[in-house]
Design a protein around this motif. Structure first.
Motif, PDB file in Angstrom:
ATOM      1  N   PRO C 108       5.303   1.885   3.891  1.00  0.00           N
ATOM      2  CA  PRO C 108       4.286   0.822   3.911  1.00  0.00           C
ATOM      3  C   PRO C 108       3.257   0.732   5.212  1.00  0.00           C
ATOM      4  O   PRO C 108       3.820   0.836   6.362  1.00  0.00           O
ATOM      5  CB  PRO C 108       4.985  -0.462   3.634  1.00  0.00           C
ATOM      6  N   ARG C 109       2.046   0.501   4.730  1.00  0.00           N
ATOM      7  CA  ARG C 109       1.027   0.446   5.710  1.00  0.00           C
ATOM      8  C   ARG C 109       0.768  -0.945   6.225  1.00  0.00           C
ATOM      9  O   ARG C 109       0.616  -1.955   5.200  1.00  0.00           O
ATOM     10  CB  ARG C 109      -0.383   1.039   5.238  1.00  0.00           C
ATOM     11  N   PRO C 110       0.974  -1.371   7.463  1.00  0.00           N
ATOM     12  CA  PRO C 110       0.634  -2.749   7.766  1.00  0.00           C
ATOM     13  C   PRO C 110      -0.819  -3.240   7.578  1.00  0.00           C
ATOM     14  O   PRO C 110      -1.606  -2.429   7.636  1.00  0.00           O
ATOM     15  CB  PRO C 110       0.966  -2.533   9.364  1.00  0.00           C
ATOM     16  N   LEU C 115       3.988  -3.398   1.743  1.00  0.00           N
ATOM     17  CA  LEU C 115       5.397  -4.012   1.878  1.00  0.00           C
ATOM     18  C   LEU C 115       5.563  -5.271   1.181  1.00  0.00           C
ATOM     19  O   LEU C 115       6.713  -5.772   0.554  1.00  0.00           O
ATOM     20  CB  LEU C 115       5.902  -4.442   3.482  1.00  0.00           C
ATOM     21  N   GLN C 119       8.007  -6.512  -1.824  1.00  0.00           N
ATOM     22  CA  GLN C 119       8.988  -7.668  -1.743  1.00  0.00           C
ATOM     23  C   GLN C 119       8.883  -8.469  -2.911  1.00  0.00           C
ATOM     24  O   GLN C 119       9.881  -9.378  -3.377  1.00  0.00           O
ATOM     25  CB  GLN C 119       8.798  -8.492  -0.361  1.00  0.00           C
ATOM     26  N   TYR C 123       9.429  -3.036  -6.151  1.00  0.00           N
ATOM     27  CA  TYR C 123       8.993  -1.963  -6.563  1.00  0.00           C
ATOM     28  C   TYR C 123       9.909  -0.901  -5.412  1.00  0.00           C
ATOM     29  O   TYR C 123      10.184  -1.380  -4.360  1.00  0.00           O
ATOM     30  CB  TYR C 123       7.413  -1.493  -5.998  1.00  0.00           C
ATOM     31  N   ASP C 125       8.816   2.313  -5.338  1.00  0.00           N
ATOM     32  CA  ASP C 125       7.562   3.380  -4.925  1.00  0.00           C
ATOM     33  C   ASP C 125       6.596   2.334  -4.939  1.00  0.00           C
ATOM     34  O   ASP C 125       6.078   1.297  -5.528  1.00  0.00           O
ATOM     35  CB  ASP C 125       7.284   4.037  -6.201  1.00  0.00           C
ATOM     36  N   ASP C 333       3.299   1.917  13.911  1.00  0.00           N
ATOM     37  CA  ASP C 333       4.637   1.844  13.577  1.00  0.00           C
ATOM     38  C   ASP C 333       4.796   1.385  12.152  1.00  0.00           C
ATOM     39  O   ASP C 333       4.365   0.161  12.067  1.00  0.00           O
ATOM     40  CB  ASP C 333       5.479   1.133  14.539  1.00  0.00           C
ATOM     41  N   THR C 334       5.608   1.734  11.361  1.00  0.00           N
ATOM     42  CA  THR C 334       6.098   1.106  10.430  1.00  0.00           C
ATOM     43  C   THR C 334       7.785   1.462  10.141  1.00  0.00           C
ATOM     44  O   THR C 334       8.303   2.311  10.993  1.00  0.00           O
ATOM     45  CB  THR C 334       5.268   1.166   9.030  1.00  0.00           C
ATOM     46  N   VAL C 335       8.097   1.278   8.861  1.00  0.00           N
ATOM     47  CA  VAL C 335       9.320   1.583   8.523  1.00  0.00           C
ATOM     48  C   VAL C 335       9.511   2.160   7.039  1.00  0.00           C
ATOM     49  O   VAL C 335       8.920   1.541   6.156  1.00  0.00           O
ATOM     50  CB  VAL C 335      10.187   0.208   8.490  1.00  0.00           C
ATOM     51  N   ASP C 336      10.345   3.139   6.797  1.00  0.00           N
ATOM     52  CA  ASP C 336      10.415   3.484   5.445  1.00  0.00           C
ATOM     53  C   ASP C 336      11.331   2.570   4.526  1.00  0.00           C
ATOM     54  O   ASP C 336      12.390   1.947   5.244  1.00  0.00           O
ATOM     55  CB  ASP C 336      11.137   4.812   5.397  1.00  0.00           C
ATOM     56  N   ILE C 337      10.868   1.975   3.690  1.00  0.00           N
ATOM     57  CA  ILE C 337      11.520   1.112   2.880  1.00  0.00           C
ATOM     58  C   ILE C 337      12.871   1.693   2.187  1.00  0.00           C
ATOM     59  O   ILE C 337      13.573   0.609   1.939  1.00  0.00           O
ATOM     60  CB  ILE C 337      10.564   0.452   1.482  1.00  0.00           C
ATOM     61  N   LYS C 340      14.917   2.757   6.137  1.00  0.00           N
ATOM     62  CA  LYS C 340      14.837   1.690   6.991  1.00  0.00           C
ATOM     63  C   LYS C 340      14.668   2.216   8.304  1.00  0.00           C
ATOM     64  O   LYS C 340      14.864   1.548   9.438  1.00  0.00           O
ATOM     65  CB  LYS C 340      16.107   0.627   6.957  1.00  0.00           C
ATOM     66  N   LYS C 342      12.494   3.851  11.280  1.00  0.00           N
ATOM     67  CA  LYS C 342      11.031   3.731  11.806  1.00  0.00           C
ATOM     68  C   LYS C 342      10.221   5.210  11.423  1.00  0.00           C
ATOM     69  O   LYS C 342      10.754   6.242  11.586  1.00  0.00           O
ATOM     70  CB  LYS C 342      11.183   3.523  13.319  1.00  0.00           C
TER      71      LYS C 342
END
Lengths: 392, 392, 392, 392
Positions: C108-110, C115, C119, C123, C125, C333-337, C340, C342
């Motif tokens: 997800p792109r902040p 994201l 939530q 999804y 995807d 920075d982000t996190v793979d859904i 999880k 980084k």
């Protein structure tokens, strides 16, 4: 756009209503509202509540020097039962405390919102369902609607209703017989209808039927049963072109139908000839168009003043059915919601037939719908502004 | 909350619909939507349009890999007539140009929105009223509603309808006869009803009546007249507690009534026994409550699954009337809107009796209403989330 | 009342819109709509999408011979990317199939709805969130709004906007400097503003600032960052008395604010002097009333044309902020859904600064709000009817 | 869905409110509502009204034994001024009579709805505009909203606000300075903020600024001017996934913005960093995503808890501006509506700076919006039902 909310329980301290969106400058008094409240309280077949329940809506905002200001109009109407009754309502309906000393109602009455209230809101005491779903609420709907009704009247639009059937007693030919009687009365405006009907204890325009309806009510009361019936409401003075066919939720008929079926005990509604039109064929159902006195008219009015969800300029005819009152002296089977054991319904004081009173509710609840359709076409924030447009 | 808009003229290039508010993750295909579109096109008594009008709604958004995404779903459905017909529709309905070479329609047909369209929108050519008020629009309403219907089906809620009367031919006892026939079919879900009814060319569950209805249609066609009739739609699987009695506009019955009367040609609607309940008395109208198999049930279902505007958990029974089609081969009187001279109605190709097709529309339009009541109780942005709640 | 729905994914086959409630008889062409669509596509700081995305909305209903009919207007706008791109969009966004051969987006792109989409809708995807929350949707909002905008223009109400800040480059005194420049232009109607601003590649009325903004955009692009900024939209020709103070949800300012903050990337809105008025004191904030040329005017217009949520007859001034575009070449920075873990944000082709284009969206989305306030006051189903009222 | 209407004039007999759609079973007392009403009445810079205006909302329906029943909740709140004041309010605001002995107000105050009220509703006496547009109405909005606020609190969602600027006195760095002070307080829930701020007479969390703000208020009072300022409200405990990006009118930010700008004297609103984000560039604006303690979080919260119009699970930060009070001891120019002559504004008793009180209104009016977003996701007719879902 007029919108309104009502609040209040049947035996709570008071009913409250707020109606928003009424243009400024409409002459209105509490007496004009009280008129329809009083009409709603009269009618043969009433139970014992009548004596202590003389309704008057007190306006506390939105009206100054006898005219609306455009601001929301709040009204209150006390429930006399709340303090005077021996049923101890202030304790039973206390907003505070834990209710430990109040016995819960656990036996739902079929036909009321008793069991569905429990199922929806998880009540373990049916009382809140009884209190809010009661027809007592219609008093405040009538009060709010009376303001919309006055708005319509100001522009020559009149509403009047009458009873066409109570149980097995009714007009033989529900369409033709009623048209023959009612249509000639409409020249003077639809209020002629309710004024005439109000002279009958069951609000029926026919004397013989009135007598038979009274007899039937007496009979059913003795049997511990109850009655409903059919009604008709007519509206005169509506200009052509209100409502719209371009989207389903803008069709005036649908909006009227929601207002009616959204009323306690109403289980059916029809516009014009309605269900009867399904029994006939097209040649004898549709209303031929003529041009007379500079305007388009119809030879007949079987469509009840609406074509494609839009007013035709002919009187609006809307008819409906009220089911028999569910509360009856002779009990029927039900089940205790806690024990799940079979039991008899308990009796609360009730009318045998509320239809003569409910006519006034049916007349009323369509008024905000019609006023909104009128406002959509003519716009305007003040009566003066609207009058100028109509005078053009 | 599901909401939707439809657009499109009867002979314009296409119908368009957008439905918004459908939870994510609902399995849906164009074929499932096409099923009800095809059902809407079948039915005895159709005129000549059928051949070139095989409807299929093409989804262009809101669905990915066979499931809804939660985003608005757009659908298009071409009007084959637009290009193929010899009526030169692209020119008649051109969005540009000045229309100088297109003859205006100036003769309004009673029963249609022709004259009311002129009165509302000040058309000097009736064509736009004809085009938008046409029942062709119901194709897109069926398409949009089919998605809500699939949502309901996913949670075990089924809808099915059938014809109970065409003109003078119908069940002798409209309540008892129909209950005897229909209620035993409901164990397998209400879709059993429509599947069975679909086998009749007039969508009537009774073979004898089917034959009589066909005969009557033939007769009225020869006479140049038209027919409407009565219908019933039943919904099974609805949990108790949908809708509410706490405010008039939250009563489910009223919302359903608007959806029905907001549909072309529908002039009446009733819940459960409806108008018949006004002819009877309370002891034989209300539904006794029992507790069986761990749940509350009713011995009868005369209230049609709604008490106080809230579902009881019994099947929802809603019945209505469709008026005869206004377009008839044998003309009736009307008036030219320009000359104000008396004239005959002109004939446009039309069905004689559209009720067998309209049943599908009635089944459909109530689906968004029911889905919203369901969503109000269970909430949820995705099917998965709702499933978890129901599995609790 | 005008209402509209839009549908469509950024790389799906097309965008669709339906706008309902437009009066009949309004002259409108696809070219007039295309004007604002083209304006929305122009602007410095764009990424690579521009070349293949020449928007044109095709009307398929509700317009005949160059005028609205009162029926819902449907529009479609193809996404050229859908077929031409090498990203294989028809497969990636297929409405059918199971998607097994399409790699899910899991990073997800902040700053986007990536994201939050996961939530909310569960999804697995992120693609559907990317597709629907994209600013691509604003193309259809501009198309729908352009019809409301034409309606306003027909009655002399003009809308025009310009950029007042991009990142650290902006007017020194955001209120006074802008008023000095803009107010003299308003005599000819607010469209003068956008026509002038359109000559600047960043839609800024000031030449020096324009140059500095371009330089800043070049600088941030090189750094792999992005920019937002401030904008102002002015509306001239609004009559006094639109909106209302009698209930909070009828205040015009609030309705306008929802339209703005309901637009992608808009994080703030202010009417008139807005936040600056909180820094000053009453004597220098309120607008003295004068009577000139037969009408009430104000010496100043710090309230931005609204008092008590109602138009004063002075120009409406609404200003807002667009946040920097979240998609940036230099990752954050982000996190793979799924894992999880980084990770860096992935880059999708994007503008560096979308504000010059977003101005057109801000101008547009307020048009339906204003048109509804106008219709509420003047009513009317057709342009002719409204014209008569204004001519009184 | 929660909806509510308020009614009542500033010096009329009472304010009335009805709130509909609150689930059953929510514990609520009049004292809990009175808490926020009392908070709304406190605050430095008040004029003389305070002494006689101790607000308490009396519930008259919808609550039994300390819990909501699901039925509409009506509340009344008397205006003590109505009877006690020497201004003869019962006569001035009489609902009956012709008002001949009441002098009309004909001098509109700039900044109020005085002149716009006349222009909209054609008043020839400004009194009704003064009475309804007054901030007195916010007392009932706070009362209605307090019930929604209690609902949120029941599920761990807390709201708290504070003043960040009055006139020229405010935090030097409005974003960073405030975050440094506020964010550490949020661990215990946002109510910590208001409880702390309530200890400052101007509801500012900083002691030095508090003193400077008091000094400034004293100064401006002496000059006969007035003040507004900036505020911030924070909401903690919101789950991720409320609101939606799929359609503009479902974006939570837009709905919140309408609630704020629909409040008296509010001229601007921003989410998170808001206008400041337009001055910066993307790398320092967007909030990096991390995964911690089993959930997604953000390193920063510059977006203020909303991405794509949907809650991120981070605290919601909403900030706004209140304009200086228009009523000032030192008059400014205006015009008599009858004579059209220039004149001075007349003075009505008024605060110098209402912001410390208005904070409570800002905290309150967003509560129904958030409660509805919560109900949309979790559904439910009773608190018990919702609790079960959250406990899953």
């Amino acid at each position: 756009m007029i919108r309104y909310l009502t609040a209040g329980e049947s035996h709570g301290p008071k009913l409250t209503g707020i109606i928003e969106g009424v243009p400024a400058g409409l002459p209105i008094t509490e007496d004009e509202i009280a008129l329809h409240l009083a009409r709603r309280q009269k009618g043969y077949g009433r139970g014992g509540r009548m004596a202590f329940e003389k309704d008057k809506a007190t306006i506390s905002s939105g009206v100054r020097f006898g005219k609306t200001t455009g601001a929301p109009i709040a009204m209150q109407m006390p429930n006399r039962a709340h303090e005077k009754d021996d049923s101890n309502w202030p304790k039973v309906l206390a907003k505070e405390g834990n209710g430990d000393d109040v016995d819960p109602i656990t036996v739902p009455r079929p036909g009321h919102a008793d069991l569905t209230g429990v199922q929806k809101y998880r009540y373990d005491d049916i009382r809140p369902a009884i209190e809010r779903s009661s027809a007592r609420e219609t008093a405040m709907r009538v009060a709010c609607s009376s303001i919309a009704r006055k708005f319509l009247k100001h522009f020559g639009i009149e509403i009047g209703g009458h009873v066409t059937r109570i149980g097995k007693v009714g007009y033989e030919q529900p369409w033709e017989d009623v048209r023959d009687r009612v249509d000639p009365m409409l020249e003077d405006g639809a209020e002629t209808i309710f004024k005439t009907a109000d002279e009958s204890p069951v609000r029926c325009l026919d004397e013989d039927l009135t007598q038979q309806m009274r007899d039937l009510i007496i009979k059913r009361r003795k049997e511990g049963s109850s009655l409903g019936g059919h009604w008709e409401v007519v509206v005169t003075g509506l200009p052509a072109g209100l409502g719209s066919f371009v989207h389903w939720d803008r069709k005036l008929g649908g909006q009227l139908a929601q207002a009616i079926i959204g009323t306690q005990a109403m289980k059916g509604v029809q516009i014009g000839q309605g269900f009867e039109s399904g029994r006939r064929h097209g040649q004898v159902v549709h209303d031929e168009i003529i041009h007379e006195d500079g305007t388009f008219k119809r030879r007949t009015n079987r469509m009840g003043g609406l074509e494609g969800g839009v007013t035709t300029g002919m009187p609006l005819i809307i008819r409906g059915v009220m089911k028999p009152i569910p509360t009856m002296l002779t009990p029927i089977d039900t089940v205790d919601i806690h024990s799940k054991e079979k039991t008899d319904t308990r009796y609360e004081r009730s009318d045998v037939c509320a239809l003569p009173r409910a006519i006034v509710v049916a007349e009323s609840v369509i008024a905000p719908v019609l006023a909104n359709a009128f406002l959509e076409k003519f716009g305007g924030d003040s009566i003066e502004e609207i009058e100028e447009r109509l005078d053009q």
